[in-house]
Structure formats: C-alpha cells, structure tokens
Design an enzyme around this catalytic site. Sequence first.
Site, short mmCIF file in Angstrom:
data_model
loop_
_atom_site.label_atom_id
_atom_site.label_comp_id
_atom_site.label_asym_id
_atom_site.label_seq_id
_atom_site.Cartn_x
_atom_site.Cartn_y
_atom_site.Cartn_z
N GLY A 1 8.15 -14.61 6.57
CA GLY A 1 7.59 -13.31 6.92
C GLY A 1 6.89 -13.32 8.26
CG ASP B 1 -1.17 -17.33 2.74
OD1 ASP B 1 -0.72 -16.24 2.33
OD2 ASP B 1 -1.06 -17.70 3.93
CE LYS C 1 3.87 -21.06 5.75
NZ LYS C 1 4.33 -19.65 5.85
CE LYS D 1 0.17 -12.15 1.39
NZ LYS D 1 0.11 -12.03 2.84
C1 S3P Z 1 0.02 -15.03 8.25
C2 S3P Z 1 -0.67 -13.94 7.78
C3 S3P Z 1 -0.78 -13.62 6.34
C4 S3P Z 1 -0.40 -14.82 5.46
C5 S3P Z 1 0.85 -15.49 5.93
C6 S3P Z 1 0.68 -16.00 7.36
C7 S3P Z 1 0.09 -15.24 9.71
O1 S3P Z 1 0.08 -12.56 6.04
O2 S3P Z 1 -0.25 -14.41 4.13
O3 S3P Z 1 1.18 -16.58 5.10
O4 S3P Z 1 0.47 -16.36 10.14
O5 S3P Z 1 -0.27 -14.32 10.46
P1 S3P Z 1 -0.38 -11.01 6.10
O6 S3P Z 1 -0.61 -10.66 7.52
O7 S3P Z 1 0.77 -10.25 5.51
O8 S3P Z 1 -1.62 -10.93 5.26
#
Ligand code: S3P
Length: 438
Positions: free
Chosen positions: A98, A320, A25, A347
């Site tokens: 997010g 995650d 992802k 999250k």
């Molecule tokens: C991600 C970073 C992580 C992760 C999210 C994907 C990314 O978040 O939890 O699912 O693709 O950079 P955080 O940066 O908030 O830790």
Amino acid sequence: MSQSITFQVQPGGSLRGEIRVPGDKSMSHRSIMLGSIAEGVTHVRGFLNAEDAMSTLEAFRAMGVEIEGPVNGEVTIHGVGKHGLKAPTKPLYLGNSGTSMRLLSGLLAGQPFDCTLTGDKSLESRPMKRVTAPLAQMGAVIEAQANGTAPLHIKGQAGKLQGMHYDMPIASAQVKSCLLLAGMYAEGETSVTEPAPTRDHTERMLNGFGYPVQREGSTAKINNQGKLTATEIDVPSDISSAAFFLVGASIAPDSDVTLKHVGINPTRTGIIDILRLMGANIEVLNQREVGGEPVADLRVRSAALKGIDIPEHLVPLAIDEFPVLFVAAACAEGQTVLTGAEELRVKESDRIQVMADGLQILGVDAQPTKDGMVVRGGGNIGGGEVDSHGDHRIAMSFSIAGLRASAPITIKDCANVNTSFPEFRQLATQLGLNLSTL
Ligand code: S3P
C-alpha cells in the site's frame, strides 16, 4: 505469486537474547523514492530486503534508475534528479504494498509520462480514493476501477499540477506523503493538515535531502522550488517488527530480550506507550540520533499485563501494531477496549475481523466492534487452526500467541511474512519461540 506457507507454533516457552530486527519499512520505501529523484549517488544502509520495499525498488529500476543492491542491507542509488525518471515500458506491479502505491501515485501524477500501478489481490481491493480524490483536485488525471481501487492509470500531467491546501479527513501518513510528493511537482504551495499526528518520515527525509518542508502545528507545507541532493541514509530497525518481541517477551514468563538499534521516532512509539500502560517492563536504552531519526535499544522483560482502555490519541502512533496488541490484551488480566481504529479494517486484511475470528477460535473472548475490539483477557489461550488471510502482521501475531497457548497453533497463509520481515521465523526461533513451517 508466493507459494502457500503454513506456520505451526508449539505452546509455551520464553524469549531470551539480543537481536537486531530488519530495517524500517516506511523509511526503506522513502529512501528509494527520494534517492531516485535526487541529484548524485545516495548510499543506504539498513535497507529492508523484503518484498514490499523491493516492489518500490523495482518500480524505480523500471523507470530508468540504476540501483545497486541490496547486499547486506546496503543499497546504492544513482539519482536521476527530480525530472529524470523515464516512462516504464509496462505496468508497475507493487505486490502487497500500500505504501508503494499511495506514495507513487503522488510522485507520478506530475511526470511527463503515463503509467499504470497494479498489485496483488489484497492491494487491488484497498481504498485508493483517499489519494486519487485530492490528487484530482490538484489537477492529476488518474483513472481507477469503478469502486476506486487499483489498477490506477496515471496520465502524466507535467507542469499542470496546482498546489492546494488539503484537510485530511483521516489520519494517514500515506495520504500526507502522497500529497507532499505531488506538491514537489505542483505550481505554488501544497499544504496538508492532519487530524492527528502520523509518521513523519517523509518530511524528515526530504529535509535530509535538502528539500525544504515547513511544519506549522499540524500542517506540512511544500512547493516545487526545492531540489534533492544525494545523501547517506542509515535506516534503523523497524519498531513495527520489534513489536512482536516487545509483546512476546512481555507475555512469556522468564523472558528478557534486547532489541538493538530500533527507530523510536515519536510518531511510531505508540506500541511502547500502550504496553507500558498495560504494565509492561520496557526500558529505552542508549538513545541516540542517527541521520535525523531517534534510535535506541529496547530491553523488555516479562510482566503481568492488565487490560486498559487504549487512549485514542495513541491509535495512529501504533496503527500497525494492533494485531499483536490484541494478543497482549488476550494475556492481560481484565478487559482491553480499543476504539477509534476503523482504519484497521482497510489494512492488508480487515485486521479487526480477522484477529477477532482467530482469537475466538483459540478460545479468547474477543468481540469486534465497528472501530475496534473488546478483549476480555486473562483466560486460557487454546490451540487450533487460524487463518492469517495473507496478512503478514496477523501471521506473526498468532505465532507470538503460541507463547501463552496450551496447545499448538497452526496458522494458514503465511507467505506474506516475506513482505515485511523475512527473517521473522529465524529470529523468533533464535530467541526461543518453537515455530516451524509446514
Ligand atoms: C505507512 C503508513 C500507515 C501504515 C503503513 C505504512 C507509511 O498507513 O499503516 O504500514 O509508510 O506511510 P496509513 O497511512 O494508511 O495509516
């Protein structure tokens, strides 16, 4: 809005077979973002055709980028160059994602147009100050809601951003990536220091597009002098999706699963390290490098797990994977203690509270703490009805718990499994999980 979906898993069974889980992802998001602002045509293989990555893809279409696909994981992006994005005619709706919102806020802060980023209820309740505050220090003009959440109204500041150094107070790849993307449009140097290593796909992929990013210890540096040249991207399978089967095959007796072509970037492999510390039997086979990212096949067989104190340095490397690791802990002999993981509370759901609540309903001794959880494992996992609170990883984790349960588990609010792993039910069933939708 997606309709409500309930999962029901029948107790017991084994997982056996060989599968390839969908594309990563994090890398799928970044392939669209960087391919869109590159010069030339970028081909992506292994792209994750799931709602989150599609939110990013649709956002760039709305900014005038021609994107073909995804068809069988293949996407063709007709890059418009670093300064070729166009003003979207309406707010960019980013669903549950997010990563889309935090990375886009950096990339869009220095554009010559204004835009608005919105999302679903969960996304619009997640903290955004962690990106809007440092971006404001660079000269970005972003208006959020009173409590710092989205919708975010970004007033384009083309030519007005100023590079800076930022010491991140939390270990977050999204914040780091946001600032590096903003740094591509800022005067002078932008540098970001992380308190602990986080996923480095942005840095690796920027280099793959020929855009220089320097790394010095825990600091990444970028400036506005580079350009992106279209490239070929081969997205490996997502270790965060593979994680459900790494745990499932470990806890279910008589299991033997091989997960093909999984990305094993060292900033993502905390799940393997933690499970091995718990006594899991995981083999890393056929290690190779594909497009600047390490890849391997993972073979996992049943093992008697034991409870551990999870080393805090592994937390960002498995951030995650904790929902499903709590299920592993429930099946492990003895006590597992997680600390230093307060980020789990912000999250897609409050993953500490939601997992503890669900595990308790199933009769597991799981005590939430401010920054983690204490799970006393080895007892019986019962059946019952739990609520995923619309969090994809919670829904899939409780499905996996069914492998060691003594009665059916019903899991409410599972539609968001489609945000990261639409094939979950089909692949899990193929391996032997007795999972149906109600
Ligand atoms: C991600 C970073 C992580 C992760 C999210 C994907 C990314 O978040 O939890 O699912 O693709 O950079 P955080 O940066 O908030 O830790």
